[in-house]
Design a protein around this motif. Structure first.
Motif, PDB file in Angstrom:
ATOM      1  N   THR A  48       0.824  -1.212   0.000  1.00  0.00           N
ATOM      2  CA  THR A  48       0.000   0.000   0.000  1.00  0.00           C
ATOM      3  C   THR A  48       0.854   1.257   0.000  1.00  0.00           C
ATOM      4  O   THR A  48       0.526   2.260  -0.637  1.00  0.00           O
ATOM      5  CB  THR A  48      -0.947  -0.005   1.212  1.00  0.00           C
ATOM      6  OG1 THR A  48      -1.779  -1.172   1.140  1.00  0.00           O
ATOM      7  CG2 THR A  48      -1.824   1.237   1.241  1.00  0.00           C
ATOM      8  N   SER A  68      -7.746  -2.259  -0.308  1.00  0.00           N
ATOM      9  CA  SER A  68      -6.584  -2.646   0.490  1.00  0.00           C
ATOM     10  C   SER A  68      -6.965  -3.696   1.512  1.00  0.00           C
ATOM     11  O   SER A  68      -8.111  -3.753   1.973  1.00  0.00           O
ATOM     12  CB  SER A  68      -5.985  -1.422   1.203  1.00  0.00           C
ATOM     13  OG  SER A  68      -5.570  -0.450   0.262  1.00  0.00           O
ATOM     14  N   THR A  79      -2.419  -3.610  -1.521  1.00  0.00           N
ATOM     15  CA  THR A  79      -3.465  -2.918  -2.277  1.00  0.00           C
ATOM     16  C   THR A  79      -3.497  -3.431  -3.709  1.00  0.00           C
ATOM     17  O   THR A  79      -2.459  -3.530  -4.363  1.00  0.00           O
ATOM     18  CB  THR A  79      -3.207  -1.393  -2.283  1.00  0.00           C
ATOM     19  OG1 THR A  79      -3.325  -0.898  -0.948  1.00  0.00           O
ATOM     20  CG2 THR A  79      -4.207  -0.670  -3.164  1.00  0.00           C
TER      21      THR A  79
END
Length: 421
Positions: A48, A68, A79
């Motif tokens: 992420t 996510s 993600t």
């Protein structure tokens, strides 16, 4: 039990339509081959942090649209990729592509992206992007090449009426010179702006100009233009890009409000639009991202790229009634008249396929009339009929479906006849 349905904002691409996708993908690869861009395939999900650092904390993508999940075996957050420039740059750094003697590094990708948006025509939650990235050159000619590749892409498929909008959003230093004046202007109308714009004034005021809210657009129409704050070097770069595009007879309009929705853009920014596709008129967007490579852990290397939606391309082609030249139908359908002929037909079917012939046979034990109808639905150019007498003689009756002409020939010569027909 209730039926399980497809998730909202996604689609099944069925036979009859998937051939269009295959054609577009093959033609896209050919276009990139001519421009000397090589394909790269990155993971569908990344850390992420990659998108937080690469795309920007203040963007709609990071703030509102990412899918996510926390890794169940660690504290890492992963993600599904909402865009692919950050992933390509991460790969560029991680795999030391900057060390190749062939520079700049010119890459392209085709694949699914994921954003939690309100689904509408041309905007899905899982969508397919084609994009290119050219990393390692500050030459304004490479800016023009990337824009030209996007324009040639749409021209390749026959689209008419596309327009290019162009801007320079300058360097970080250019934007710092503009920031005070832009912030003062925006503070004067802050209370009338949408909540998103109000929150961006202090964090990233240039992004306010990217707001799609009509009221916000009207309130900011006289905002200080970044073009008035470009350094001499930035202005010269922007002027050279325009000259190169003019040399290629690619028309464009300078739009000082065009800033794009991602924080990594610097200098050149552009969009390709077509009004005919309705509310979602932007077909393609891109620009320079000098500084992104350094932000993701590499040396400070310049880069430029674009991304476009294949779904929007298909929508635009439909609006202009452009038919793609996709192949359909099969070469030969084996018609079985007797149960004893099935084993012979099954073996013959395999031989035809190995010879490169698109062939099919009946698996539902249908009568001969129904098999002929099935061949017609499959748009078979020929049928090869195997009955009792053909089985005894080692022959088939080959019928041309368009004319009805037929002749008897040996099983051994069927493949060569079909390949010549």
């Amino acid at each position: 039990m209730a039926k399980i349905q497809i998730p909202r904002g996604t689609q099944d691409i069925l036979p009859g339509t998937v051939e269009k996708w295959q054609y577009i993908e093959s033609q896209t690869r050919e276009l990139c081959r001519r421009f000397n861009y090589q394909e790269i395939r990155t993971p569908l999900f990344e850390q992420t942090e990659l998108f937080q650092r690469g795309v920007g904390e203040t963007t709609d993508i990071v703030e509102k649209e990412m899918y996510s999940v926390r890794n169940p075996r660690s504290e890492d957050q992963l993600t599904l990729r909402p865009e692919n420039t950050a992933g390509v740059v991460r790969s560029y750094v991680e795999n030391k592509m900057y060390g190749s003697p062939n520079q700049p590094t010119k890459l392209f990708y085709i694949g699914p992206m994921f954003r939690h948006e309100r689904p509408q025509a041309g905007r899905l939650r899982q969508f397919t992007q084609f994009g290119v990235e050219a990393i390692g050159s500050m030459d304004p000619a490479i800016d023009a090449e990337v824009i030209a590749l996007a324009v040639r892409f749409y021209q390749w498929f026959g689209l008419k009426g596309i327009s290019v909008e162009l801007n320079s959003i300058g360097t970080l230093e250019d934007r710092a010179r503009q920031r005070t004046y832009l912030t003062d202007f925006l503070n004067g109308v802050r209370d009338q702006l949408c909540a998103d714009c109000q929150s961006r004034i202090d964090r990233n005021p240039l992004r306010v100009l990217d707001c799609k809210n009509e009221k916000c657009q009207m309130l900011t129409k006289d905002a200080p233009s970044i073009l008035d704050y470009l350094s001499e070097q930035s202005a010269a770069h922007f002027s050279a890009v325009q000259e190169y595009l003019s040399d290629l007879d690619i028309s464009f309009t300078v739009n000082p409000r065009l800033v794009r929705g991602l924080d990594y853009y610097t200098l050149t920014a552009f969009e390709i639009k077509m009004a005919e596709i309705g509310a979602v008129e932007t077909l393609c967007g891109g620009g320079r991202y000098n500084g992104l490579v350094a932000e993701l852990g590499g040396d400070d290397m310049p880069g430029i790229g674009f991304a476009l939606s294949i779904e929007r391309l298909l929508l635009a082609l439909e609006k202009q009634n452009i038919q793609l030249p996709v192949e359909s139908g099969i070469d030969c359908y084996l018609v079985i008249q007797t149960p004893a002929a099935k084993a012979v037909a099954f073996k013959l079917l395999d031989q035809l396929r190995q010879a490169g012939i698109r062939a099919e046979m009946d698996y539902l034990e249908r009568k001969m009339k129904a098999q002929l109808k099935a061949a017609d639905r499959l748009e078979a150019r020929f049928t090869a009929i195997l009955g009792e007498s053909e089985l005894q003689n080692g022959t088939v009756v080959l019928k041309e479906m368009a004319t009805g002409d037929q002749r008897e020939l040996s099983v051994a010569e069927l493949a060569s006849v079909l390949k010549k027909s």
